[in-house]
Design an enzyme around this catalytic site. Structure first.
Site, PDB file in Angstrom:
ATOM      1  N   THR A 184      58.152  23.588  -9.250  1.00  0.00           N
ATOM      2  CA  THR A 184      57.849  23.737  -7.411  1.00  0.00           C
ATOM      3  C   THR A 184      58.921  24.926  -7.320  1.00  0.00           C
ATOM      4  O   THR A 184      58.984  24.946  -6.133  1.00  0.00           O
ATOM      5  CB  THR A 184      58.320  22.557  -6.611  1.00  0.00           C
ATOM      6  OG1 THR A 184      59.278  21.998  -7.677  1.00  0.00           O
ATOM      7  CG2 THR A 184      57.157  21.676  -7.248  1.00  0.00           C
TER       8      THR A 184
ATOM      9  N   HIS B 137      67.140  21.227 -12.381  1.00  0.00           N
ATOM     10  CA  HIS B 137      69.023  21.210 -12.314  1.00  0.00           C
ATOM     11  C   HIS B 137      69.138  19.889 -12.910  1.00  0.00           C
ATOM     12  O   HIS B 137      68.416  19.552 -13.457  1.00  0.00           O
ATOM     13  CB  HIS B 137      68.846  20.597 -10.338  1.00  0.00           C
ATOM     14  CG  HIS B 137      67.912  19.545 -10.243  1.00  0.00           C
ATOM     15  ND1 HIS B 137      67.695  18.716  -9.851  1.00  0.00           N
ATOM     16  CD2 HIS B 137      66.602  19.608  -9.179  1.00  0.00           C
ATOM     17  CE1 HIS B 137      66.917  17.936  -9.560  1.00  0.00           C
ATOM     18  NE2 HIS B 137      66.540  18.930  -9.410  1.00  0.00           N
TER      19      HIS B 137
ATOM     20  N   HIS C  86      67.093  16.342 -13.482  1.00  0.00           N
ATOM     21  CA  HIS C  86      66.197  16.681 -14.477  1.00  0.00           C
ATOM     22  C   HIS C  86      67.170  16.319 -15.757  1.00  0.00           C
ATOM     23  O   HIS C  86      66.092  16.052 -16.558  1.00  0.00           O
ATOM     24  CB  HIS C  86      65.457  18.483 -14.898  1.00  0.00           C
ATOM     25  CG  HIS C  86      64.464  18.000 -13.599  1.00  0.00           C
ATOM     26  ND1 HIS C  86      65.455  19.211 -12.586  1.00  0.00           N
ATOM     27  CD2 HIS C  86      63.504  18.031 -13.352  1.00  0.00           C
ATOM     28  CE1 HIS C  86      64.038  19.406 -11.572  1.00  0.00           C
ATOM     29  NE2 HIS C  86      63.189  18.697 -11.753  1.00  0.00           N
TER      30      HIS C  86
ATOM     31  N   LYS D 166      58.748  11.946  -1.797  1.00  0.00           N
ATOM     32  CA  LYS D 166      58.412  12.355   0.185  1.00  0.00           C
ATOM     33  C   LYS D 166      58.042  12.140   1.463  1.00  0.00           C
ATOM     34  O   LYS D 166      57.058  11.410   0.703  1.00  0.00           O
ATOM     35  CB  LYS D 166      57.813  14.054  -0.435  1.00  0.00           C
ATOM     36  CG  LYS D 166      57.864  13.902  -1.564  1.00  0.00           C
ATOM     37  CD  LYS D 166      57.461  15.812  -1.286  1.00  0.00           C
ATOM     38  CE  LYS D 166      56.397  16.339  -2.144  1.00  0.00           C
ATOM     39  NZ  LYS D 166      55.663  15.405  -2.994  1.00  0.00           N
TER      40      LYS D 166
ATOM     41  N   ARG E  94      53.814  18.958   0.358  1.00  0.00           N
ATOM     42  CA  ARG E  94      53.809  19.772  -0.176  1.00  0.00           C
ATOM     43  C   ARG E  94      53.520  20.451   0.043  1.00  0.00           C
ATOM     44  O   ARG E  94      52.261  20.708   0.246  1.00  0.00           O
ATOM     45  CB  ARG E  94      54.003  19.340  -2.054  1.00  0.00           C
ATOM     46  CG  ARG E  94      54.632  20.241  -2.338  1.00  0.00           C
ATOM     47  CD  ARG E  94      54.529  20.859  -4.556  1.00  0.00           C
ATOM     48  NE  ARG E  94      55.095  19.215  -4.650  1.00  0.00           N
ATOM     49  CZ  ARG E  94      55.713  18.918  -5.625  1.00  0.00           C
ATOM     50  NH1 ARG E  94      54.875  19.602  -6.751  1.00  0.00           N
ATOM     51  NH2 ARG E  94      56.374  18.054  -6.299  1.00  0.00           N
TER      52      ARG E  94
ATOM     53  N   GLN F  46      47.443  12.782 -14.034  1.00  0.00           N
ATOM     54  CA  GLN F  46      48.570  12.611 -14.788  1.00  0.00           C
ATOM     55  C   GLN F  46      47.757  10.946 -15.643  1.00  0.00           C
ATOM     56  O   GLN F  46      48.442  11.616 -16.644  1.00  0.00           O
ATOM     57  CB  GLN F  46      50.205  12.105 -13.919  1.00  0.00           C
ATOM     58  CG  GLN F  46      51.244  11.863 -14.656  1.00  0.00           C
ATOM     59  CD  GLN F  46      52.048  11.541 -13.946  1.00  0.00           C
ATOM     60  OE1 GLN F  46      52.441  12.517 -12.794  1.00  0.00           O
ATOM     61  NE2 GLN F  46      53.270  10.718 -14.295  1.00  0.00           N
TER      62      GLN F  46
ATOM     63  N   ASP G 176      60.483   6.441 -10.025  1.00  0.00           N
ATOM     64  CA  ASP G 176      59.219   7.365  -8.103  1.00  0.00           C
ATOM     65  C   ASP G 176      58.060   7.072  -9.402  1.00  0.00           C
ATOM     66  O   ASP G 176      56.554   7.161  -8.666  1.00  0.00           O
ATOM     67  CB  ASP G 176      59.305   8.013  -7.878  1.00  0.00           C
ATOM     68  CG  ASP G 176      60.053   9.028  -7.901  1.00  0.00           C
ATOM     69  OD1 ASP G 176      59.511   9.197  -9.816  1.00  0.00           O
ATOM     70  OD2 ASP G 176      60.353  10.527  -7.505  1.00  0.00           O
TER      71      ASP G 176
ATOM     72  N   LYS H 157      73.600   9.457  -3.530  1.00  0.00           N
ATOM     73  CA  LYS H 157      72.132  10.632  -4.674  1.00  0.00           C
ATOM     74  C   LYS H 157      73.374  11.584  -5.676  1.00  0.00           C
ATOM     75  O   LYS H 157      73.545  12.406  -5.187  1.00  0.00           O
ATOM     76  CB  LYS H 157      71.204  11.390  -4.569  1.00  0.00           C
ATOM     77  CG  LYS H 157      70.375  11.016  -5.685  1.00  0.00           C
ATOM     78  CD  LYS H 157      68.279  12.157  -5.406  1.00  0.00           C
ATOM     79  CE  LYS H 157      67.539  11.916  -6.082  1.00  0.00           C
ATOM     80  NZ  LYS H 157      66.471  12.623  -5.385  1.00  0.00           N
TER      81      LYS H 157
ATOM     82  N   LYS I  55      73.978  16.159  -6.280  1.00  0.00           N
ATOM     83  CA  LYS I  55      73.699  16.904  -4.614  1.00  0.00           C
ATOM     84  C   LYS I  55      75.521  16.945  -4.566  1.00  0.00           C
ATOM     85  O   LYS I  55      76.229  15.968  -4.703  1.00  0.00           O
ATOM     86  CB  LYS I  55      72.856  16.035  -3.454  1.00  0.00           C
ATOM     87  CG  LYS I  55      71.228  15.528  -4.122  1.00  0.00           C
ATOM     88  CD  LYS I  55      70.475  17.086  -4.304  1.00  0.00           C
ATOM     89  CE  LYS I  55      69.437  16.670  -3.843  1.00  0.00           C
ATOM     90  NZ  LYS I  55      68.137  18.034  -4.391  1.00  0.00           N
ATOM     91  N   THR I  56      76.118  19.145  -3.733  1.00  0.00           N
ATOM     92  CA  THR I  56      76.960  18.395  -3.512  1.00  0.00           C
ATOM     93  C   THR I  56      76.609  19.369  -2.140  1.00  0.00           C
ATOM     94  O   THR I  56      75.763  19.247  -1.633  1.00  0.00           O
ATOM     95  CB  THR I  56      77.626  19.840  -4.541  1.00  0.00           C
ATOM     96  OG1 THR I  56      77.406  21.016  -4.624  1.00  0.00           O
ATOM     97  CG2 THR I  56      77.409  19.134  -5.533  1.00  0.00           C
TER      98      THR I  56
END
Length: 421
Positions: free
Chosen positions: A42, A47, A50, A84, A88, A171, A192, A229, A232-233
């Site tokens: 995607t 990041h 992962h 989500k 998407r 999947q 998830d 989480k 994240k910044t």
């Protein structure tokens, strides 16, 4: 290190759920296995989120097991309902292919090419016609069971398309294909993904036999001590692509870890032993001001992702910024180290320092204030104190003519970007 990889992961707090905990632990004690996780293309970079899963794959690889990464060229083109509340946005196939290539390079950087494989589910899912999909696989999935999977149930209140509803079937086909063609017996994913993972195991058991040794394992959701989480910044995600997040920024992200989180991160994201981590945990209690645990964490993760040269460069930039001795830095290091510093553009030639500070860059509010700060020794140009109000700023004199660095007082920097017409 503990003897069994499952014991090791348990100590590190890296296991959330397992489909057959005792069976998997016993199986890896006696067999080398192949295991996989999937990444949908995607975006064109991974990041730090992962890394939680990838560190587990890497630990298995270091003990002789074979990690397999599935790039979801097919599933990524239709969308995954996990995590989500809306559908998407579909990407063009050209964008998907671009992302696949970029992610492949990043993962080879992490895992090498020995005892590691990257496959693309587009290679098998794109060859399946609709009737075969419905007859061979759709018939084996009960809609009631699919609706009860948390990954789908969480979306029923706002609605879910048939496209994303079928994701768990696709999947599951991935796991079956990997089992048959690549001898994969373990799938790993975030919490998830539990419903998708168990769907794959159920499919394999229905087709290959109920005693087929396949397993699923999920990792916990990683939260910071403040409840937010991980990864994240204020500036957004922390990327593995050095063009999106510079190695210096990457290093600083880990260096700035809260004392309450650093031991957890050392367990998750480094290959240090239990004794080494417990020693660092003790130092947090006895000498927290030295931040040795954070520095070790930053060194270890930056080395894993970007190499030792990136660690050396990040520490060089950090030392220069702390001391104010920035003249030793290259222009590329300046760009990394000053990425979050306020910046202005300057397209002029040589300029009087007072005018430069007031009219050109607006660092000073007035000429009177500029003269006062210069004479009092509060102004530094490219790391050197300037107390002469007649000093001429030459934008070509340092850092390859790309930057002029103005420091006011002890820590207030401004990056002046020299524009070349």
């Amino acid at each position: 290190m503990t003897k069994n990889i499952i014991d090791e992961l348990t100590w590190r707090g890296a296991i959330n759920q397992q489909t057959d905990a005792d069976g998997l632990k016993d199986y890896v004690n006696h067999h080398q296995i192949a295991l996989y996780c999937g990444v949908d293309p995607t975006g064109d970079s991974l990041h730090v989120g992962h890394l939680v899963t990838f560190m587990i794959l890497k630990r298995f690889q270091m003990l002789g097991h074979k990690p397999v990464i599935v790039i979801g060229g097919a599933t990524g083109s239709i969308g995954d309902p996990s995590g989500k509340k809306s559908e998407r946005v579909l990407q063009s196939m050209d964008q998907v292919r671009h992302n696949q290539d970029a992610l492949t390079k990043q993962m080879i950087n992490l895992f090498g090419t020995e005892n590691f494989e990257i496959v693309n589910n587009y290679d098998w899912l794109s060859k399946m016609d609709l009737l075969s999909f419905l007859r061979d696989y759709g018939k084996l999935f009960n809609v009631n069971t699919m609706l009860n999977k948390e990954i789908v149930a969480s979306r029923l209140d706002v609605g879910i398309s048939y496209t994303e509803f079928t994701y768990q079937i696709l999947q599951a086909i991935d796991f079956l294909t990997l089992y048959r063609e690549h001898q994969v017996q373990l799938q790993i994913g975030g919490g998830d993904q539990w419903g998708n993972i168990t769907a794959g195991i159920d499919l394999i058991h229905r087709i290959e036999g109920s005693k087929t040794p396949v397993f699923g394992l999920t990792i916990p959701l990683l939260l910071k001590a403040d409840g937010t989480k991980f990864g994240k910044t204020e500036g957004g995600a922390v990327w593995l692509d050095p063009k999106k997040t510079s190695p210096y920024e990457f290093y600083q992200f880990w260096l700035n870890t809260d004392d309450r989180d650093v031991v957890k991160y050392l367990k998750y994201f480094t290959f240090l032993t239990q004794d080494q981590i417990e020693d660092l945990a003790q130092k947090i209690q006895t000498a927290p001001e030295k931040r040795e645990a954070q520095r070790t964490l930053a060194q270890e993760v930056t080395r894993f992702v970007h190499g030792q040269a990136a660690v050396d460069q990040a520490e060089k930039i950090s030392a220069a910024l702390f001391s104010g001795d920035i003249q030793q830095l290259t222009s590329d290091e300046i760009e990394q180290g000053f990425e979050s510093v306020p910046s202005v553009d300057y397209a002029g030639q040589e300029c009087n320092l007072v005018e430069f500070l007031v009219d050109q860059t607006h660092i000073e509010p007035s000429r009177r204030q500029a003269r006062e700060d210069i004479q009092n020794g509060a102004i530094y140009v490219n790391g050197q104190r300037q107390q002469d109000v007649d000093y001429q700023v030459d934008p070509q004199s340092a850092f390859d003519g790309r930057f002029v660095i103005i420091r006011k007082g002890k820590k207030k920097y401004t990056l002046v970007r020299v524009q070349h017409n």
